[in-house]
Design a protein around this motif. Sequence first.
Motif, PDB file in Angstrom:
ATOM      1  N   ALA A 173      -9.121  12.756  -3.614  1.00 47.36           N
ATOM      2  CA  ALA A 173     -10.269  12.740  -2.990  1.00 47.36           C
ATOM      3  C   ALA A 173     -11.277  11.627  -3.512  1.00 47.36           C
ATOM      4  N   GLU A 174     -11.356  11.520  -4.862  1.00 45.62           N
ATOM      5  CA  GLU A 174     -12.240  10.806  -5.506  1.00 45.62           C
ATOM      6  C   GLU A 174     -11.568   9.269  -5.396  1.00 45.62           C
ATOM      7  N   LEU A 175     -10.153   9.187  -5.430  1.00 47.81           N
ATOM      8  CA  LEU A 175      -9.828   7.446  -5.231  1.00 47.81           C
ATOM      9  C   LEU A 175     -10.040   7.187  -3.927  1.00 47.81           C
ATOM     10  N   GLU A 176      -9.933   8.000  -2.898  1.00 49.75           N
ATOM     11  CA  GLU A 176     -10.121   7.621  -1.522  1.00 49.75           C
ATOM     12  C   GLU A 176     -11.710   7.248  -1.482  1.00 49.75           C
ATOM     13  N   GLN A 177     -12.713   8.034  -2.180  1.00 51.48           N
ATOM     14  CA  GLN A 177     -13.876   7.927  -2.058  1.00 51.48           C
ATOM     15  C   GLN A 177     -14.316   6.480  -2.726  1.00 51.48           C
ATOM     16  N   ARG A 178     -13.602   6.041  -3.997  1.00 50.50           N
ATOM     17  CA  ARG A 178     -14.011   4.853  -4.471  1.00 50.50           C
ATOM     18  C   ARG A 178     -13.248   3.730  -3.683  1.00 50.50           C
ATOM     19  N   ILE A 179     -12.245   3.777  -3.140  1.00 50.24           N
ATOM     20  CA  ILE A 179     -11.738   2.589  -2.317  1.00 50.24           C
ATOM     21  C   ILE A 179     -12.649   2.621  -1.092  1.00 50.24           C
ATOM     22  N   PHE A 180     -13.205   3.519  -0.709  1.00 56.67           N
ATOM     23  CA  PHE A 180     -14.147   3.355   0.605  1.00 56.67           C
ATOM     24  C   PHE A 180     -15.419   2.723   0.155  1.00 56.67           C
ATOM     25  N   ARG A 181     -15.995   2.912  -0.819  1.00 51.62           N
ATOM     26  CA  ARG A 181     -17.237   2.485  -1.312  1.00 51.62           C
ATOM     27  C   ARG A 181     -17.005   0.977  -1.692  1.00 51.62           C
ATOM     28  N   LEU A 182     -15.655   0.509  -2.443  1.00 51.60           N
ATOM     29  CA  LEU A 182     -15.573  -0.736  -2.658  1.00 51.60           C
ATOM     30  C   LEU A 182     -15.211  -1.479  -1.235  1.00 51.60           C
ATOM     31  N   LEU A 183     -14.613  -1.002  -0.362  1.00 52.22           N
ATOM     32  CA  LEU A 183     -14.197  -1.627   0.967  1.00 52.22           C
ATOM     33  C   LEU A 183     -15.568  -1.760   1.640  1.00 52.22           C
ATOM     34  N   GLN A 184     -16.663  -0.687   1.611  1.00 54.37           N
ATOM     35  CA  GLN A 184     -17.797  -0.628   2.404  1.00 54.37           C
ATOM     36  C   GLN A 184     -18.814  -1.671   1.833  1.00 54.37           C
TER      37      GLN A 184
END
Length: 663
Positions: free
Chosen positions: A351-362
């Motif tokens: 979940a944390e990895l997904e959140q980081r990738i999300f922020r990066l793409l965002q």
Amino acid sequence: MKFTRLVIENYKSFQFATEIPFPVGADGKSIFLIGGMNGAGKTSIMEAVSFCLYGTKPEVIYKNINRKELARGNTSVSFELVVELDDGSELIVKRSWSGGVVNDAKAKDLEERLVVVQDGKRVSVQNKQMWQDFIRATIPPGITQFFFFDGEKIQEIAADDHSELRLKKSLEAALGIQYITKLSEDVLYIKTEERRGFVQISDEDLEFKESELKREKSKVSRTIQERNEVKAELDAFKNQHQEAKERFQATFNAEPETRDSIREAEKARIQASNRLGQVENELKTMCEGVLPFAIAGRLFADIRKQIDAERETVQYEAIRDNAAILARKIVRVVEEPEPIYREKLSAEKMAELEQRIFRLLQQGDSVNDSIKILNLSDRDAARVLQKMETLENSDVFLIQPLLEEKQELAVQVRQLEAALQPGIASDSEKELFDQLQAEMESCLTQIGRKTEQLRLLEDEILALEKRIRDIELDVEKLYEKHHVSKEKAGFIEECDAIANLLNQYTVRLRKNKVHLLQEKTFEMYRMLSSKTGLIKDILIDDKSYEIKMIDRNGHEIRKSSLAAGEKEVFALSLLWGLAQTSQLQLPILIDTPLSRLDSTHRDNIIKHYFPNAGQQVIILSTDTEIDKDYYRNLQPYLSGAASLEFEPRQELTTVKQGYFWEQ
């Protein structure tokens, strides 16, 4: 009769008193050759002889006074002709014109003076008309055209099939028939006058015929006067054209262009001008259509960059908008279908990895974010890029070649315009050029018109004279209807007898003279013609003077069917025949007789005509007519030669002994 000396003073290019001697050879004959280029004064010599013998109008003299002397106020013109008569006596005729002491004298101020010296003694000329009649009787003006002639006279005789009919009166004068005809007319006139004294002429038909005869004679007189005026105008236009031509040559040092060459040069100039206009229109069209976009070509790179930047911005926006979905797919790729690392991440770590990738793409790449200036769709962006590529490959690159062609055409047009106006360096010279060209064109037009008008008037005179003869015959018949008184009957019968005898004598004399003229003309023609086998005989009608040439088959050959050289040879033969038949020992004065003849005819004239033309022959020639070869052939017959040297700058003619190359 022979001319021994001619003096010309202050006439045309003969500014100073210029003496031309005519020496006589050891055999008593005089064949004298005078060489001169065109414009050097050959025609002036012809005019000087005629004006000295018969005079002319003051207007003609004034117009031809040497221009330098006229500018100084000198209006004195004189001609002197020394003649050796058949009896060995010497006759000097000097005729002069002067304005006297009148300041700025005009033509109307010129007074004519005639001086006659016979055997060294000056003759009283109180009665000038008496001595003028003496000169006319010695050298009849009516026939001098057959002794003093130029190329134009030869062409006149050679002009058409019946040109000799126009010369009927002159032919009769040359054959000695004119005076007998005049005597016969005088006898008939006396007879008519005697009838008027005693016969009642009250018949209406006779009155009508006489009034008709009077009207026709008056009409003839008016037509002859009009003919003379037209002829004077024609000569004036010819002189004006010659003067304009000489002025053009002196000013621009070039021959005037002919109408054909001017038209060709003008045609080339118009074509070049039209092409120049087409090139300018093409440049204008190109500038209006393509050039405005081409000018913006320096912005094409920035436009492409902006399109690429906006495309990237759109892509990043799409990534940010779909960041959660993309992050989830990326995390699943790490585990599925098989983990790519040793330890499996916990759910919290996933979940944390997904959140980081999300922020990066965002977050995206803020550096590549750009302001949407064009805001084009992919389709519109593609169309813009294609349009810029089309403009870069368009005809805009043809502008430079067109500009170069335009420059070359402009130079060509200027060169053609300069060729049409050679030697022109200023507006005043251009104006003079156009003025002289226009003057020469106008003169040529008027010469054509006046020549045709003169021909029509000659035809009209011939028709009127025939009409008068018919009316006179009618009047004669009417007179014969009336009875004459016994007292006058014998006298009238004697007049009739004398008139009939003179008419019979005239018929016989004309027949004999015409027969002799035929023989002499054909004799010379056989010597001069290059086609002697073609013509078997020359026949001349002893009433109308119509000339027919008969071939060896007995068929008539029309003069119009002969070549130009044969026509002129025929004309020279006729002139020689007239001179021989007239039995008058007058000098032969010929101006440029060979200009239109080929080498064969020239050879024959040099060998046969000049040596036999008369006791004295004066030839006026250019160096191209009687050249070195012809001169060698003619030299054994010559009693002397001279050359007319014309200085264009001084407009002065001088006479040098010896022909052109003998100086």
